[in-house]
Enzyme design. Sequence first.
Site, PDB file in Angstrom:
ATOM      1  N   GLU A   8      -2.577   8.178   8.638  1.00 29.20           N
ATOM      2  CA  GLU A   8      -1.105   8.122   8.659  1.00 29.20           C
ATOM      3  C   GLU A   8      -0.552   8.743   9.945  1.00 29.20           C
ATOM      4  O   GLU A   8       0.457   8.303  10.469  1.00 29.20           O
ATOM      5  CB  GLU A   8      -0.526   8.840   7.428  1.00 29.20           C
ATOM      6  CG  GLU A   8      -0.690   8.069   6.131  1.00 29.20           C
ATOM      7  CD  GLU A   8       0.136   6.785   6.055  1.00 29.20           C
ATOM      8  OE1 GLU A   8       1.333   6.822   6.368  1.00 29.20           O
ATOM      9  OE2 GLU A   8      -0.431   5.736   5.680  1.00 29.20           O
ATOM     10  N   CYS A  43     -11.107   2.885  -0.064  1.00 31.02           N
ATOM     11  CA  CYS A  43      -9.681   3.140   0.179  1.00 31.02           C
ATOM     12  C   CYS A  43      -9.312   2.350   1.426  1.00 31.02           C
ATOM     13  O   CYS A  43     -10.066   2.363   2.414  1.00 31.02           O
ATOM     14  CB  CYS A  43      -9.444   4.635   0.413  1.00 31.02           C
ATOM     15  SG  CYS A  43      -7.798   5.037   1.057  1.00 31.02           S
ATOM     16  N   ASP A  87       0.863  -1.198   0.000  1.00 28.46           N
ATOM     17  CA  ASP A  87       0.000   0.000   0.000  1.00 28.46           C
ATOM     18  C   ASP A  87       0.894   1.242   0.000  1.00 28.46           C
ATOM     19  O   ASP A  87       2.087   1.164   0.299  1.00 28.46           O
ATOM     20  CB  ASP A  87      -0.908   0.020   1.242  1.00 28.46           C
ATOM     21  CG  ASP A  87      -1.843   1.234   1.247  1.00 28.46           C
ATOM     22  OD1 ASP A  87      -2.329   1.623   0.168  1.00 28.46           O
ATOM     23  OD2 ASP A  87      -2.085   1.794   2.325  1.00 28.46           O
ATOM     24  N   SER A  88       0.282   2.382  -0.316  1.00 28.78           N
ATOM     25  CA  SER A  88       1.022   3.650  -0.269  1.00 28.78           C
ATOM     26  C   SER A  88       1.482   3.944   1.154  1.00 28.78           C
ATOM     27  O   SER A  88       2.430   4.696   1.367  1.00 28.78           O
ATOM     28  CB  SER A  88       0.119   4.792  -0.740  1.00 28.78           C
ATOM     29  OG  SER A  88      -0.994   4.922   0.134  1.00 28.78           O
ATOM     30  N   CYS A 108      -4.383  -1.394  -2.069  1.00 30.31           N
ATOM     31  CA  CYS A 108      -4.541   0.046  -2.268  1.00 30.31           C
ATOM     32  C   CYS A 108      -5.494   0.224  -3.447  1.00 30.31           C
ATOM     33  O   CYS A 108      -5.179  -0.220  -4.564  1.00 30.31           O
ATOM     34  CB  CYS A 108      -3.173   0.646  -2.578  1.00 30.31           C
ATOM     35  SG  CYS A 108      -3.207   2.397  -2.971  1.00 30.31           S
ATOM     36  N   HIS A 148      -7.237   2.783   3.686  1.00 32.39           N
ATOM     37  CA  HIS A 148      -6.993   3.547   4.923  1.00 32.39           C
ATOM     38  C   HIS A 148      -8.291   3.742   5.723  1.00 32.39           C
ATOM     39  O   HIS A 148      -8.245   3.921   6.939  1.00 32.39           O
ATOM     40  CB  HIS A 148      -6.430   4.938   4.607  1.00 32.39           C
ATOM     41  CG  HIS A 148      -4.954   4.966   4.336  1.00 32.39           C
ATOM     42  ND1 HIS A 148      -4.408   4.497   3.178  1.00 32.39           N
ATOM     43  CD2 HIS A 148      -3.916   5.425   5.083  1.00 32.39           C
ATOM     44  CE1 HIS A 148      -3.095   4.664   3.210  1.00 32.39           C
ATOM     45  NE2 HIS A 148      -2.762   5.229   4.354  1.00 32.39           N
TER      46      HIS A 148
HETATM   47  N1  DGL Z   1      -4.754   3.170   0.777  1.00 39.32           N
HETATM   48  C1  DGL Z   1      -4.987   3.833  -0.438  1.00 39.32           C
HETATM   49  C2  DGL Z   1      -6.154   3.391  -1.225  1.00 39.32           C
HETATM   50  O1  DGL Z   1      -6.663   2.337  -0.954  1.00 39.32           O
HETATM   51  C3  DGL Z   1      -4.176   4.944  -0.866  1.00 39.32           C
HETATM   52  C4  DGL Z   1      -4.480   6.249  -0.293  1.00 39.32           C
HETATM   53  C5  DGL Z   1      -3.499   7.278  -0.796  1.00 39.32           C
HETATM   54  O2  DGL Z   1      -2.300   7.021  -0.728  1.00 39.32           O
HETATM   55  O3  DGL Z   1      -3.973   8.317  -1.213  1.00 39.32           O
HETATM   56  O4  DGL Z   1      -6.580   4.034  -2.141  1.00 39.32           O
END
Ligand code: DGL
Length: 259
Positions: A151, A183, A10-11, A73, A185
């Site tokens: 984050e 997402c 993931d990012s 992600c 997150h």
């Molecule tokens: N966890 C991410 C997603 O599922 C990325 C969020 C991001 O880095 O903007 O889209």
Amino acid sequence: MNNNPIGVFDSGMGGLSVWLRVRQLMPNESIVYLADGKNCPYGDRTPDEIASLTKRAVEELLARGVKIVVVACNTATAMAIDMLRESFDVEFVGMEPAVKPAALSSQSGVIGIVATHAALSGELFRATSAKYADRVKILSAVGEGFVEIVEQGAEHTPEARKVVAEVIEPMLASGADRIVLGCTHYPFLMDAIESVVGERQVEIIDPAPAVARRVEWLLERDGLRADEQHRASYEFLSFADEEYRQKVEQRAKCLVGEK
Ligand code: DGL
């Protein structure tokens, strides 16, 4: 049989919501989790940037001998999954926007999806939504500020609730009875989302358990499951500094109650 690890990318820390489900479903599988961290958030980056960052991450995971790659992600999946499948000889599991279960179960005929700007502008979201457009009204919104809050580990603050309310309340006011988390997150903000939803009969849909089941299905199909007696190990990598990497590891331990 194959005792090599599963790779999860993931990012940042959001993909730990998927890591957790994979780990719970397959406790004998080792997992290498790569949180970019250095270039997070991806959501406002260009498609080319997201694709090249994702490719680099996959190369890193493959160098560790992973037997399957989970792109945990939605943004990276939306912008890069086709390219990844063409470029590498390994199975990929990406994040699908869970519009289908939401559309099929909605009573009100209105569903909301919250995701990053990039994920919502991708073809994957467009195509998935088009399939159910005659069945339900789909409201989409960018989770502005959500990734940053997660984050920072600030998801249990009044500020988090406020930021979440700004996005979710208009959907509820328009009659949405399903909210899709688009997402990885966002499941970390579940408490804040539930507090905004309150007593209303609204279901929040997190696709992570379905993604974990898909990983299991593919490993079974390809004869790649680890030995039943295999003692799983969990490794955490990042493109950011060691401090960030440790935070990711710590967070993962918290999720499984090892803190
Ligand atoms: N966890 C991410 C997603 O599922 C990325 C969020 C991001 O880095 O903007 O889209």
